[in-house]
Design a protein around this motif. Sequence first.
Motif, short mmCIF file in Angstrom:
data_model
loop_
_atom_site.label_atom_id
_atom_site.label_comp_id
_atom_site.label_asym_id
_atom_site.label_seq_id
_atom_site.Cartn_x
_atom_site.Cartn_y
_atom_site.Cartn_z
N LEU A 271 0.82 -1.20 0.00
CA LEU A 271 0.00 0.00 0.00
C LEU A 271 0.86 1.25 0.00
CD1 LEU A 271 -2.74 1.46 0.28
CD2 LEU A 271 -2.51 1.20 2.75
N LYS A 272 1.95 1.24 0.74
CA LYS A 272 2.80 2.43 0.84
C LYS A 272 3.37 2.83 -0.51
CE LYS A 272 6.81 -0.29 2.41
NZ LYS A 272 7.75 -0.51 3.53
N ASP A 273 3.39 1.90 -1.48
CA ASP A 273 3.88 2.24 -2.81
C ASP A 273 2.95 3.23 -3.53
OD1 ASP A 273 6.03 0.54 -2.51
OD2 ASP A 273 5.03 -1.15 -3.45
N LEU A 274 1.73 3.38 -3.03
CA LEU A 274 0.74 4.25 -3.68
C LEU A 274 0.53 5.57 -2.94
CD1 LEU A 274 -2.04 1.60 -4.49
CD2 LEU A 274 -0.05 2.23 -5.86
N LEU A 275 1.31 5.81 -1.88
CA LEU A 275 1.00 6.93 -0.99
C LEU A 275 1.88 8.16 -1.16
CD1 LEU A 275 0.18 5.06 2.35
CD2 LEU A 275 -1.37 5.80 0.53
N GLU A 276 2.68 8.20 -2.20
CA GLU A 276 3.52 9.38 -2.41
C GLU A 276 2.65 10.62 -2.58
OE1 GLU A 276 6.99 11.17 -2.21
OE2 GLU A 276 6.91 8.98 -2.34
N ASP A 277 2.89 11.64 -1.73
CA ASP A 277 2.14 12.91 -1.75
C ASP A 277 0.66 12.73 -1.40
OD1 ASP A 277 4.45 14.30 -2.52
OD2 ASP A 277 4.05 13.93 -4.64
N PHE A 278 0.34 11.73 -0.64
CA PHE A 278 -1.04 11.45 -0.29
C PHE A 278 -1.61 12.51 0.66
CE2 PHE A 278 -4.14 9.11 2.48
CZ PHE A 278 -5.13 8.97 1.52
N VAL A 279 -2.90 12.80 0.50
CA VAL A 279 -3.63 13.69 1.41
C VAL A 279 -4.46 12.81 2.35
CG1 VAL A 279 -5.27 15.59 1.62
CG2 VAL A 279 -3.79 15.45 -0.40
N ASP A 280 -4.09 12.75 3.61
CA ASP A 280 -4.81 11.90 4.56
C ASP A 280 -5.95 12.69 5.20
OD1 ASP A 280 -5.59 9.80 6.12
OD2 ASP A 280 -4.08 10.16 7.67
N ILE A 281 -7.18 12.31 4.86
CA ILE A 281 -8.34 13.08 5.30
C ILE A 281 -8.96 12.56 6.59
CG2 ILE A 281 -8.87 13.68 2.91
CD1 ILE A 281 -11.26 11.72 3.06
N HIS A 282 -8.36 11.53 7.19
CA HIS A 282 -8.95 10.95 8.41
C HIS A 282 -7.83 10.39 9.27
CE1 HIS A 282 -12.12 8.00 10.28
NE2 HIS A 282 -11.50 8.73 11.19
N ASN B 264 -8.56 10.42 -6.45
CA ASN B 264 -9.73 11.25 -6.20
C ASN B 264 -9.65 11.94 -4.86
OD1 ASN B 264 -12.39 12.23 -6.97
ND2 ASN B 264 -13.20 10.87 -5.39
N THR B 265 -9.14 11.23 -3.86
CA THR B 265 -8.95 11.82 -2.52
C THR B 265 -7.98 12.98 -2.61
OG1 THR B 265 -9.31 9.64 -1.52
CG2 THR B 265 -8.31 11.34 -0.13
N ASN B 266 -6.84 12.78 -3.28
CA ASN B 266 -5.85 13.83 -3.41
C ASN B 266 -6.40 15.03 -4.19
OD1 ASN B 266 -4.00 12.26 -2.05
ND2 ASN B 266 -3.00 11.50 -3.90
N ARG B 267 -7.07 14.75 -5.26
CA ARG B 267 -7.62 15.82 -6.12
C ARG B 267 -8.67 16.65 -5.39
NH1 ARG B 267 -8.49 12.79 -10.02
NH2 ARG B 267 -10.63 12.19 -9.49
N THR B 268 -9.49 15.99 -4.60
CA THR B 268 -10.58 16.67 -3.91
C THR B 268 -10.11 17.48 -2.72
OG1 THR B 268 -12.09 14.87 -4.56
CG2 THR B 268 -12.83 16.32 -2.80
N PHE B 269 -9.11 16.99 -1.98
CA PHE B 269 -8.79 17.60 -0.70
C PHE B 269 -7.42 18.27 -0.62
CE2 PHE B 269 -11.99 14.33 0.22
CZ PHE B 269 -12.94 15.13 0.85
N SER B 270 -6.64 18.22 -1.69
CA SER B 270 -5.34 18.88 -1.65
C SER B 270 -5.50 20.39 -1.53
CB SER B 270 -4.56 18.56 -2.93
OG SER B 270 -3.33 19.27 -2.93
N VAL B 271 -4.62 21.00 -0.73
CA VAL B 271 -4.63 22.45 -0.61
C VAL B 271 -3.42 23.07 -1.29
CG1 VAL B 271 -5.92 22.42 1.56
CG2 VAL B 271 -3.42 22.33 1.62
N ILE B 272 -2.66 22.24 -1.99
CA ILE B 272 -1.46 22.72 -2.69
C ILE B 272 -1.75 22.86 -4.17
CG2 ILE B 272 0.95 22.23 -3.25
CD1 ILE B 272 1.17 20.75 -0.62
#
Length: 248
Positions: free
Chosen positions: A11-22, A240-248
């Motif tokens: 799973l960690k292979d997919l988390l580069e620059d991830f936005v954790d919303i919870h 979709n999570t990153n796109r929706t909740f990123s503030v950068i």
Amino acid sequence: MLHFFSKKLFLKDLLEDFVDIHNHILPGIDDGAKNIEESLYLVKKMNELGIKQFIPTPHIMQEFYPNTYDTIGNAYQILLGALNPKLFNNITLNPAAEYMLDSHFESLLERRGLFTLKKDYVLIEMSYFQAPLNLESILFKIKTKGYLPVLAHPERYTFYHKNLSYYKRLKQLGCFFQLNMLSLSDHYGKNVEKTASYLIEKQLIDFIGTDIHNERHIDKLSNLILNKKATEYLKQIIENTNRTFSVI
């Protein structure tokens, strides 16, 4: 971070620059990090997994965790002030909350005083024993007040496991679904893992989060191996999570 010589996909292979919303990384205000030292440890380890943006979501649960803007804001400022800019110069933190659907929530909703993830997205949860009797009415009120309800970890509500069709009803009512990463394993039990697979297979999941509370969760996430069958849709959920909740 990719494991090029491994047949396994972590799973960690997919988390580069991830936005954790919870997550529950704010110190001392719910069942997450107990103190600032534990908060800093969790942030450090999550950052090592690739997570760059954090939306801490402490519980607002009147009988157990009666948090407010002040208690959340104070804990946020304590964590922010303790972050060494030399070690944590590439992360952002923007606090929100995880609301239990209780009578206190309904009073906050009436005043339109909710602490949102971003814009009008609000993270909600239910008791693990049963849904509110007026659940559909509450969801309708959330929508009419202009909020977008994001149901935390729908796969963990065992009272729906024998009535899987009701998940589609919740989607029809305008609910977004946020999957817990650890539900991709048997961490919460085999039935939760099975239901998570069902929701992914039916493409009912919108967002994903860590729901990190402690060091043990970090260790499990670090070693979580993905089912290759679900990987492509999982990538879409992460994007979709990153796109929706990123503030950068």
